[in-house]
Design an enzyme around this catalytic site. Sequence first.
Site, PDB file in Angstrom:
ATOM      1  N   SER A   1      11.701  91.318 -19.071  1.00  0.00           N
ATOM      2  CA  SER A   1      12.721  90.393 -19.580  1.00  0.00           C
ATOM      3  C   SER A   1      12.015  89.178 -20.145  1.00  0.00           C
ATOM      4  O   SER A   1      10.869  88.875 -19.766  1.00  0.00           O
ATOM      5  CB  SER A   1      13.660  89.961 -18.449  1.00  0.00           C
ATOM      6  OG  SER A   1      14.472  88.870 -18.832  1.00  0.00           O
TER       7      SER A   1
ATOM      8  N   TYR B   1      15.603  86.080 -10.125  1.00  0.00           N
ATOM      9  CA  TYR B   1      15.445  86.990 -11.265  1.00  0.00           C
ATOM     10  C   TYR B   1      14.131  86.713 -11.986  1.00  0.00           C
ATOM     11  O   TYR B   1      13.417  87.644 -12.376  1.00  0.00           O
ATOM     12  CB  TYR B   1      16.631  86.825 -12.211  1.00  0.00           C
ATOM     13  CG  TYR B   1      16.656  87.824 -13.348  1.00  0.00           C
ATOM     14  CD1 TYR B   1      16.937  89.169 -13.126  1.00  0.00           C
ATOM     15  CD2 TYR B   1      16.429  87.410 -14.662  1.00  0.00           C
ATOM     16  CE1 TYR B   1      16.977  90.085 -14.166  1.00  0.00           C
ATOM     17  CE2 TYR B   1      16.473  88.318 -15.713  1.00  0.00           C
ATOM     18  CZ  TYR B   1      16.745  89.648 -15.459  1.00  0.00           C
ATOM     19  OH  TYR B   1      16.779  90.551 -16.496  1.00  0.00           O
TER      20      TYR B   1
END
Length: 269
Positions: free
Chosen positions: A161, A174
């Site tokens: 990501s 995250y």
Amino acid sequence: MRPGAASTETAARVALVTGAARGIGAATLRGLVAEGVRVVALDWCAGEDSPAGYPQATKADLDSLIASLPAGWVEPVVGDVRDPAALTAAVGAAQERWGRLDVAVAGAAVIAGGCPLWEDTSLDLQWQIDVAGVWNTAVAAVPAMLAGPDPSGCRFVALASAAGSRGLFHLAAYNAAKHAVVGLVRGLAADLAGTGVTACAVSPGSTDTAMLAATANLYSVGPDDLAAHQLLRRPLTPDEVAATVVHACSLAGAVLNGSVVAADGGFGG
């Protein structure tokens, strides 16, 4: 390349895709099949009962996806990447049906957070799915690749990501998970040196998926507000990101070994 029109070499390749029922995983599955690759499609199909706090794909989603593709090209497996046995079974399904495994795409992931690190209780869930899930996929898939007929054509690709290279507000868990995916892939690539098998990561930006909608909800904004932080000034489509993933899975994708490929539309610009 249309299914049935692929070369013998390309048509013989077999992939495992996790998180395959929707989003980037489903788009990657479609892209691989279009390139003549058979696919084992694994998804936990948790639906409304997801511990992630937002609805996940369902078995109906997985079935619908497979029904939209040429018959016999995709083997569905319902399984949780937190369970090493599920990944072992998925690899076994590829070997039993097609006799080999050439590609693994570790795409299963969730997002949670929306509060400061010291108040966030979501680290364990994200670590188990977003990081250990990638680890479990590699543990199951890589030995099959090394023992297969063409290790030099084998590719391990993880979905990281844009959060794997920066810190995002109220998403510390995250961030930690996706940074770990980057480190995992780089370490795996180093371990694979000289074997012919390669490993890389693809880091999407804000992509029009259920995960982006869930992220927007954490911030109480719309998905387009998040996409405004990338130079394209719009959300990416799953197919756009999947095109990069499919290239990373290809024979030509060997040059990406050890890399983290930004497919983020200029995230942060």
